[in-house]
Design an enzyme around this catalytic site. Structure first.
Site, PDB file in Angstrom:
ATOM      1  N   GLU A  60       0.818  -1.214   0.000  1.00  0.00           N
ATOM      2  CA  GLU A  60       0.000   0.000   0.000  1.00  0.00           C
ATOM      3  C   GLU A  60       0.856   1.270   0.000  1.00  0.00           C
ATOM      4  O   GLU A  60       0.560   2.240   0.689  1.00  0.00           O
ATOM      5  CB  GLU A  60      -0.961  -0.008   1.199  1.00  0.00           C
ATOM      6  CG  GLU A  60      -1.943  -1.168   1.166  1.00  0.00           C
ATOM      7  CD  GLU A  60      -2.930  -1.153   2.301  1.00  0.00           C
ATOM      8  OE1 GLU A  60      -4.115  -1.446   2.060  1.00  0.00           O
ATOM      9  OE2 GLU A  60      -2.527  -0.867   3.443  1.00  0.00           O
ATOM     10  N   ASP A  85      -8.271  -9.287   3.489  1.00  0.00           N
ATOM     11  CA  ASP A  85      -8.095  -8.125   4.369  1.00  0.00           C
ATOM     12  C   ASP A  85      -9.186  -8.054   5.426  1.00  0.00           C
ATOM     13  O   ASP A  85     -10.040  -7.174   5.371  1.00  0.00           O
ATOM     14  CB  ASP A  85      -8.086  -6.836   3.546  1.00  0.00           C
ATOM     15  CG  ASP A  85      -7.701  -5.612   4.370  1.00  0.00           C
ATOM     16  OD1 ASP A  85      -7.159  -5.785   5.468  1.00  0.00           O
ATOM     17  OD2 ASP A  85      -7.944  -4.489   3.900  1.00  0.00           O
ATOM     18  N   GLU A 135     -13.145  -2.922  11.338  1.00  0.00           N
ATOM     19  CA  GLU A 135     -13.054  -2.102  10.133  1.00  0.00           C
ATOM     20  C   GLU A 135     -14.099  -2.476   9.090  1.00  0.00           C
ATOM     21  O   GLU A 135     -14.639  -1.605   8.404  1.00  0.00           O
ATOM     22  CB  GLU A 135     -11.650  -2.247   9.546  1.00  0.00           C
ATOM     23  CG  GLU A 135     -11.439  -1.541   8.228  1.00  0.00           C
ATOM     24  CD  GLU A 135     -10.058  -1.797   7.654  1.00  0.00           C
ATOM     25  OE1 GLU A 135      -9.820  -1.372   6.513  1.00  0.00           O
ATOM     26  OE2 GLU A 135      -9.220  -2.432   8.338  1.00  0.00           O
TER      27      GLU A 135
END
Length: 722
Positions: free
Chosen positions: A310, A383, A411
């Site tokens: 990332e 993820d 998340e």
């Protein structure tokens, strides 16, 4: 007159013995409320009439304070502290080094076998009288044993014939705080960072001690203070003295501090022109920096590193491998006993299949990492989705210890307002059989070192803790912090057992409350999967902040940042073909899993669309078509949340008003947003299936356009944790 009335009301409340303030969740699972069951309370009191403890260290002073707080709170009477050891109902606490009476019991060999953090709790006869002993090889072990005994009392367990021997199955049990130096928290939904860098090192907030106490009660022994998207400034002396102040608070609780290392730090704060891990000047810079850190923090734990992922810098920027980068840092830490936790969460733009990259990069490096390196692997290959199959790296690197990484902060599971107990998710992963060495090669056996003989082991959890008064944003989210700690101590514990402990300690031991709430918790993660990503779907959340549904999103600058990349719905079907005819990700699993996952008929339906592209009219095991089954899951998730609201409404007598109303409000929010998820996904996928919603289901409350507009509005405003 008004103030006089308020004063009279306050006096009346005091006179009745009722609390003038409701509970706010700050005490977590360490409330130590007086046991209402009088016979049980008296039985405990008879066995714990007096305590003999010689507080010869800061840690044993904490043990003394915890016993005083716990026993007096639970038993409703002052604790008798005694220097005598010939009393009936004695609690004897300490190590052979701190207590001559314990030394005389001949427990050294047994305590040594339990290791430096293990403990025993035993009922025995001392000078002919019944006694209870908490003993350990070290003071930290005694602290863990103390919390264990208090947990038994809090959950109303029998203690008249104790024979407890406990030792952690994992060496490193670490919280990863994704906290930034400006006190914002990436993926944090409970306020700002606990760490007040502006006031440190001169002022240490008392909350730091309460944080350490809560972690010690679970056996958590490490904390990474800073975000994996690292800021090199934390390695400067100005910050290291602040880190040292935190380490000083945590040390008596058995907690080491760790930091995230930004790979480009030699350039950003060191004045070098390169961060190449094979460059001698870079190696020397890290060695000097590590030596400096240990001068500030003698028990510094080491580094957590996110590299070449990332956009983060890493060794691949210089044509080097992950092993080259990790080993450079490991060599600098080795003289001091420090470790490197090198994250395997790596991915780059790919037209094929993002989930394969970590396996492809790390398997060829097996055996090339230093002995003080762990590769930290997320539970699944994508993820932290509501459901993923376990990561295929587990079992694929027998010469490299792997450290589990769970995400405690939700998340992708509704932030802090959705009830989603993650103990069931983590148990599903830990008990999954990899078949790496035949049947029984579970993920738990890989991370605890028993399958491949590794001594360096660990589990990390991305923390959900912030400055909110209740620590985690909601009361039920505290259960995920609790469950992580218990599973990091023993990855073979069961989610149901952990949930019941937490309920009893956080609320009440009343069975009429415990059983229905436990049922809610145990089915909660599955409910979230149902109304968000059923049947193996993934990554349908709003872009960026990952909140709310957006299965239609396709505007990202690279394919694997688009939600449509993961479901690939069209008029012919839905799902990602990861079989031999597609990306062949199934080949990264051992046989027979590769064949099971690769077979449309044999693949577990919970992973169906993860591994297969399936026609809308495919017959499912229920007798419904795929389209009908998908609709049913979305509606089932909503109905589950509605049922919880009815269950919770009937439990008000067992919970203080403040916590009861917060949970009731959050369940209303969850239902509202579950309906939003259901309607958005069902109506969006209906465009491709071209089939009606089957009879018997309520009409959607939103149009697809309304659902899309709501997500569009969210994109215009900053969201917490993003």
């Amino acid at each position: 007159m008004r103030y006089r009335s308020l004063l009279l009301l306050a006096l009346c409340l005091l006179g009745t013995g009722k609390p003038t303030q409701a509970e706010d969740g700050y005490e977590l699972w360490l409330r130590y409320v007086r046991i209402a069951d009088e016979p049980l309370r008296q039985a405990y009191r008879n066995q714990l009439r007096a305590v003999h403890l010689e507080a010869t260290s800061p840690t044993l002073e904490i043990v003394r304070d915890e016993l005083k707080r716990g026993l007096e709170g639970l038993l409703g009477e002052a604790v008798t502290w005694t220097t005598r050891t010939d009393l009936t109902g004695l609690l004897l606490v300490g190590t052979p080094a701190s207590c001559p009476t314990i030394a005389a019991l001949g427990l050294e060999r047994e305590l040594t076998s339990l290791g430096p953090e293990g403990f025993l709790i035993r009922t025995l006869k001392l000078e002919g009288r019944p006694a209870t002993v908490i003993a350990a090889q070290t003071d930290i072990g005694v602290l863990y044993g103390t919390f264990h005994l208090l947990r038994l009392l809090q959950t109303h367990r029998p203690i008249e014939a104790l024979e407890v021997q406990e030792a952690p199955r994992l060496r490193l049990r670490v919280l990863n705080h994704w906290d930034n130096l400006d006190r914002t928290v990436e993926r944090g939904y409970a306020g700002f960072s606990l760490w007040d860098w502006f006031k440190l090192p001169d002022y240490a907030d008392p909350r730091y001690r309460d944080y350490a106490r809560a972690n010690a009660s679970l056996g958590i022994n490490g904390t990474v203070l800073t975000n994996v998207n690292a800021d090199a400034r934390v390695l400067l002396p100005e910050f290291l003295q602040k880190v040292a102040a935190l380490a000083q608070v945590f040390r008596p609780y058995g907690i080491r501090v760790y930091l995230t290392a930004r790979f480009s730090a030699p350039i950003e704060i060191g004045g070098l022109k390169t961060a190449d891990p094979l460059d001698p000047d870079v190696q020397a810079w890290w060695q000097q920096k590590v030596a400096e850190i240990y001068r500030y923090i003698p028990d510094f734990g080491g580094f957590l590193v996110k590299a070449n992922s990332e956009g983060q810098p890493g060794p691949q920027d210089y044509g080097r491998t992950h092993a080259d980068g990790a080993n450079m840092l490991a060599d600098a830490l080795a003289p001091y006993g420090g470790v490197v936790m090198w994250r395997a969460f790596v991915y780059a733009p790919s037209a094929e299949d993002r989930i394969k990259q970590a396996y492809d990069e790390f398997v060829p490096l097996d055996g090339r990492f230093r002995s003080n390196v762990l590769v930290q692997v997320k539970n699944g290959p994508l993820d932290f989705q509501p459901r993923e199959p376990f990561h295929p790296l587990f079992g694929a690197t027998p010469q490299t210890p792997l450290m589990m990484e769970f995400q405690i902060t939700k998340e992708y599971l509704g932030f802090s307002t959705h009830l989603a107990y993650l103990g069931t998710m983590w148990e599903e992963v830990l008990q999954a059989d990899t078949y790496a060495r035949g049947e029984g090669s579970t993920v738990a056996r890989i991370i605890d070192g028993s399958l491949f003989g590794h001594k360096l082991t660990g589990m990390a959890g991305v923390a959900n803790i912030g400055t909110d008064r209740n620590w985690c944003g909601s009361i039920f989210d505290q259960a995920n912090w609790y469950a992580f700690g218990r599973l990091a101590w023993n990855p073979y514990l069961r989610a149901a057992e952990i949930a019941e402990e937490w309920i009893r300690m956080t609320f009440t031991n009343e069975a009429r409350f415990v059983e229905p709430v436990k049922e809610m918790m145990l089915e909660s993660r599955e409910a979230v999967v149902n109304y968000m990503t059923p049947l193996g779907l993934a990554h349908l959340m709003g872009p960026g902040h990952h909140y709310g549904p957006a299965p239609w999103f396709d505007k990202a600058p690279r394919p694997d940042w688009n939600n449509v990349y993961y479901h690939r719905a069209d008029t012919l079907g839905i799902g990602f073909d990861r079989t031999a005819t597609g990306s062949n990700a199934v080949a990264q699993y051992f046989s027979p899993l590769s064949e099971i996952f690769g077979s449309l008929e044999r693949c577990p339906e919970k992973y169906l669309l993860w591994f297969h592209r399936v026609p809308w009219d495919y017959p499912m095991r229920s007798g419904r078509t795929l389209w009908e089954e998908l609709v049913d899951h979305y509606y089932r998730g909503v109905e589950t949340v509605r049922r919880w609201q009815r269950v919770w409404a009937a439990l008000s007598a067992f919970v203080d008003a403040e916590r009861f109303e917060q949970i009731a409000t959050y369940l209303r929010i969850q239902e509202k947003e579950a309906v939003w998820w259901r309607d958005a996904c069902v109506l969006y996928f209906q465009k491709f299936s071209r089939q009606p919603i089957p009879p018997g289901y309520e009409a959607p409350q939103h149009s697809l356009e309304e659902a899309m507009r709501r997500q569009e509005m969210l994109q215009r405003f900053p969201m917490p944790g993003h």
